[in-house]
Design a protein around this motif. Structure first.
Motif, PDB file in Angstrom:
ATOM      1  N   THR A   6       0.840  -1.193   0.000  1.00 58.17           N
ATOM      2  CA  THR A   6       0.000   0.000   0.000  1.00 58.17           C
ATOM      3  C   THR A   6       0.874   1.240   0.000  1.00 58.17           C
ATOM      4  OG1 THR A   6      -1.928   1.026   1.057  1.00 58.17           O
ATOM      5  CG2 THR A   6      -0.169   0.249   2.507  1.00 58.17           C
ATOM      6  N   GLU A   7       0.262   2.374  -0.247  1.00 55.92           N
ATOM      7  CA  GLU A   7       1.018   3.621  -0.291  1.00 55.92           C
ATOM      8  C   GLU A   7       0.880   4.379   1.032  1.00 55.92           C
ATOM      9  OE1 GLU A   7       0.808   4.528  -5.099  1.00 55.92           O
ATOM     10  OE2 GLU A   7      -0.276   5.804  -3.678  1.00 55.92           O
ATOM     11  N   THR A   8       1.888   5.169   1.315  1.00 55.97           N
ATOM     12  CA  THR A   8       1.863   6.015   2.506  1.00 55.97           C
ATOM     13  C   THR A   8       0.614   6.881   2.520  1.00 55.97           C
ATOM     14  OG1 THR A   8       4.284   6.058   2.606  1.00 55.97           O
ATOM     15  CG2 THR A   8       3.109   7.817   3.752  1.00 55.97           C
ATOM     16  N   GLY A   9      -0.019   6.930   3.678  1.00 57.68           N
ATOM     17  CA  GLY A   9      -1.192   7.770   3.845  1.00 57.68           C
ATOM     18  C   GLY A   9      -2.525   7.090   3.616  1.00 57.68           C
ATOM     19  N   THR A  10      -2.504   5.876   3.090  1.00 59.62           N
ATOM     20  CA  THR A  10      -3.766   5.171   2.837  1.00 59.62           C
ATOM     21  C   THR A  10      -4.172   4.361   4.062  1.00 59.62           C
ATOM     22  OG1 THR A  10      -2.612   3.275   1.898  1.00 59.62           O
ATOM     23  CG2 THR A  10      -3.303   5.011   0.385  1.00 59.62           C
ATOM     24  N   PRO A  11      -5.470   4.170   4.285  1.00 59.83           N
ATOM     25  CA  PRO A  11      -5.912   3.315   5.388  1.00 59.83           C
ATOM     26  C   PRO A  11      -5.812   1.842   5.007  1.00 59.83           C
ATOM     27  CG  PRO A  11      -7.789   4.231   4.245  1.00 59.83           C
ATOM     28  CD  PRO A  11      -6.579   4.825   3.590  1.00 59.83           C
ATOM     29  N   VAL A  12      -5.523   1.019   5.995  1.00 57.69           N
ATOM     30  CA  VAL A  12      -5.382  -0.415   5.764  1.00 57.69           C
ATOM     31  C   VAL A  12      -6.051  -1.154   6.920  1.00 57.69           C
ATOM     32  CG1 VAL A  12      -3.779  -2.354   5.565  1.00 57.69           C
ATOM     33  CG2 VAL A  12      -3.165  -0.131   4.589  1.00 57.69           C
ATOM     34  N   THR A  17       0.556 -11.696   8.151  1.00 57.88           N
ATOM     35  CA  THR A  17       0.325 -10.832   6.983  1.00 57.88           C
ATOM     36  C   THR A  17       1.565  -9.980   6.777  1.00 57.88           C
ATOM     37  OG1 THR A  17      -2.071 -10.685   7.287  1.00 57.88           O
ATOM     38  CG2 THR A  17      -0.999  -8.915   6.046  1.00 57.88           C
ATOM     39  N   ARG A  18       2.122 -10.052   5.577  1.00 57.51           N
ATOM     40  CA  ARG A  18       3.264  -9.189   5.268  1.00 57.51           C
ATOM     41  C   ARG A  18       2.730  -7.914   4.642  1.00 57.51           C
ATOM     42  NH1 ARG A  18       8.581  -9.462   4.952  1.00 57.51           N
ATOM     43  NH2 ARG A  18       8.630 -11.721   5.319  1.00 57.51           N
ATOM     44  N   LEU A  19       2.958  -6.795   5.323  1.00 63.93           N
ATOM     45  CA  LEU A  19       2.484  -5.493   4.841  1.00 63.93           C
ATOM     46  C   LEU A  19       3.678  -4.635   4.461  1.00 63.93           C
ATOM     47  CD1 LEU A  19       0.184  -3.397   4.473  1.00 63.93           C
ATOM     48  CD2 LEU A  19       0.641  -2.670   6.822  1.00 63.93           C
ATOM     49  N   THR A  20       3.632  -4.102   3.262  1.00 64.81           N
ATOM     50  CA  THR A  20       4.667  -3.189   2.790  1.00 64.81           C
ATOM     51  C   THR A  20       4.024  -1.841   2.488  1.00 64.81           C
ATOM     52  OG1 THR A  20       5.916  -5.016   1.807  1.00 64.81           O
ATOM     53  CG2 THR A  20       6.453  -2.783   1.059  1.00 64.81           C
ATOM     54  N   VAL A  21       4.555  -0.798   3.098  1.00 65.24           N
ATOM     55  CA  VAL A  21       4.066   0.560   2.862  1.00 65.24           C
ATOM     56  C   VAL A  21       5.123   1.320   2.079  1.00 65.24           C
ATOM     57  CG1 VAL A  21       3.166   2.666   3.902  1.00 65.24           C
ATOM     58  CG2 VAL A  21       2.806   0.458   5.045  1.00 65.24           C
ATOM     59  N   THR A  59      -6.571  -1.836  12.235  1.00 65.84           N
ATOM     60  CA  THR A  59      -6.622  -0.775  11.234  1.00 65.84           C
ATOM     61  C   THR A  59      -5.451   0.184  11.400  1.00 65.84           C
ATOM     62  OG1 THR A  59      -9.019  -0.877  11.035  1.00 65.84           O
ATOM     63  CG2 THR A  59      -7.957   1.154  10.328  1.00 65.84           C
ATOM     64  N   LEU A  60      -4.794   0.434  10.283  1.00 66.94           N
ATOM     65  CA  LEU A  60      -3.802   1.495  10.210  1.00 66.94           C
ATOM     66  C   LEU A  60      -4.523   2.671   9.560  1.00 66.94           C
ATOM     67  CD1 LEU A  60      -2.349  -1.363  10.044  1.00 66.94           C
ATOM     68  CD2 LEU A  60      -0.439  -0.108   9.009  1.00 66.94           C
ATOM     69  N   GLU A  61      -4.789   3.712  10.317  1.00 59.38           N
ATOM     70  CA  GLU A  61      -5.631   4.795   9.817  1.00 59.38           C
ATOM     71  C   GLU A  61      -4.980   5.518   8.642  1.00 59.38           C
ATOM     72  OE1 GLU A  61      -8.621   5.194  10.822  1.00 59.38           O
ATOM     73  OE2 GLU A  61      -8.655   4.057  12.700  1.00 59.38           O
ATOM     74  N   SER A  62      -3.672   5.710   8.720  1.00 57.73           N
ATOM     75  CA  SER A  62      -2.911   6.376   7.669  1.00 57.73           C
ATOM     76  C   SER A  62      -1.521   5.742   7.655  1.00 57.73           C
ATOM     77  CB  SER A  62      -2.833   7.876   7.946  1.00 57.73           C
ATOM     78  OG  SER A  62      -2.054   8.533   6.969  1.00 57.73           O
ATOM     79  N   ALA A  63      -1.348   4.768   6.789  1.00 55.24           N
ATOM     80  CA  ALA A  63      -0.141   3.943   6.828  1.00 55.24           C
ATOM     81  C   ALA A  63       1.135   4.771   6.606  1.00 55.24           C
ATOM     82  CB  ALA A  63      -0.232   2.842   5.780  1.00 55.24           C
ATOM     83  N   THR A  64       2.176   4.400   7.350  1.00 51.23           N
ATOM     84  CA  THR A  64       3.491   5.023   7.199  1.00 51.23           C
ATOM     85  C   THR A  64       4.520   3.932   6.913  1.00 51.23           C
ATOM     86  OG1 THR A  64       4.112   4.826   9.517  1.00 51.23           O
ATOM     87  CG2 THR A  64       2.841   6.776   8.893  1.00 51.23           C
ATOM     88  N   SER A  65       5.667   4.326   6.397  1.00 52.61           N
ATOM     89  CA  SER A  65       6.702   3.359   6.045  1.00 52.61           C
ATOM     90  C   SER A  65       7.190   2.593   7.277  1.00 52.61           C
ATOM     91  CB  SER A  65       7.872   4.038   5.348  1.00 52.61           C
ATOM     92  OG  SER A  65       8.423   5.040   6.193  1.00 52.61           O
ATOM     93  N   SER A  66       7.119   3.198   8.443  1.00 54.33           N
ATOM     94  CA  SER A  66       7.555   2.531   9.673  1.00 54.33           C
ATOM     95  C   SER A  66       6.605   1.388  10.079  1.00 54.33           C
ATOM     96  CB  SER A  66       7.653   3.531  10.824  1.00 54.33           C
ATOM     97  OG  SER A  66       6.381   4.062  11.139  1.00 54.33           O
ATOM     98  N   GLN A  67       5.457   1.311   9.426  1.00 52.85           N
ATOM     99  CA  GLN A  67       4.514   0.231   9.707  1.00 52.85           C
ATOM    100  C   GLN A  67       4.685  -0.949   8.752  1.00 52.85           C
ATOM    101  OE1 GLN A  67       0.987   2.839   9.706  1.00 52.85           O
ATOM    102  NE2 GLN A  67       0.737   2.364  11.886  1.00 52.85           N
TER     103      GLN A  67
END
Lengths: 115, 117
Positions: B13-19, B112-116, B77-85
């Protein structure tokens, strides 16, 4: 606060030999439990063995056994007759008391078994 | 097999998007947990739940929220995903944590492998 420390980032052993992984912990709880989890390359977390703090007898599960030293707050895992399938990351974990079952994990030790 | 599934298994996902990550259990256990796994840190607790609509923060809860409207589902929920997540996220359940027969061991989902980016 509870802490768990695994001081060996990596270890290796020859197939059929014995290896011991170290773990130290700190807690103010009287009733607690200690665990070793295995994480193979598949990433799945697998419970290997558990020890209740109130039991003096060391837990054993087939080739896996622990050396629980309560006064020293030490909880090592011994793997006998190592097999290639034992290659994995191993995590020591601490839980129990009033913590709603939360676990505190160590940093992990990567174990490689060589043929 | 402890009857725990996680979805999705991989996400970019991209930085700033909810997940939102979902954990589903078929065991009807009361206690559920979300952890993240990062190199050098082992697994660290994000949030946990001790019943429907009963949740609390863990060690690394900043930037995360959870919900549990049914016994079998625990959402992270990650409200606004950041690279540190960027991390691997694990859900876990525990059969018993108090009273007679309490054991405290946890059983984990597949992660779950999540890449921001």
């Amino acid at each position: 606060a509870q802490t768990v420390t695994q001081s060996q980032p990596e270890m290796s052993v020859q197939e059929a030999e014995t290896v011991t992984l170290s773990c130290t912990y700190d807690t103010s709880e009287n009733n607690y439990y200690l665990f070793w989890y295995k994480q193979p390359p598949s990433r799945q977390m697998i419970l290997v063995i558990r020890q209740e703090a109130y039991k003096q007898q060391n837990a054993t599960e087939n080739r896996f056994s622990v050396n629980f030293q309560k006064a020293a707050k030490s909880f090592s895992l011994k793997i006998s007759d190592s097999q290639l399938g034992d290659t994995a990351m191993y995590f020591c974990a601490l839980g129990g008391g009033t913590s709603y079952g939360k676990l505190t994990f160590g940093q992990g030790t990567i174990l490689t078994v060589h043929p | 097999d402890a009857g725990i599934t996680q979805s999705p298994r991989h996400k970019v996902t991209e930085t700033g998007t909810p997940v939102t990550l979902r954990c589903h259990q078929t065991e009807n256990h009361r206690y559920m947990y979300w952890y993240r796994q990062d190199p050098g840190h082992g697994l660290r607790l994000i949030h946990y739940s001790y019943g429907v609509k009963d949740t609390d923060k863990g060690e690394v809860s900043d930037g995360y929220s959870v919900s549990r409207s049914k016994t079998e589902d625990f959402l992270l929920t990650l409200e606004s995903a950041t690279s540190s997540q960027t991390s691997v996220y694990f859900c876990a359940i525990s059969p018993t944590v108090s009273g007679t027969g309490s054991s405290y061991e946890q059983y984990f989902g597949p992660g779950t492998r999540l890449t921001v980016t």
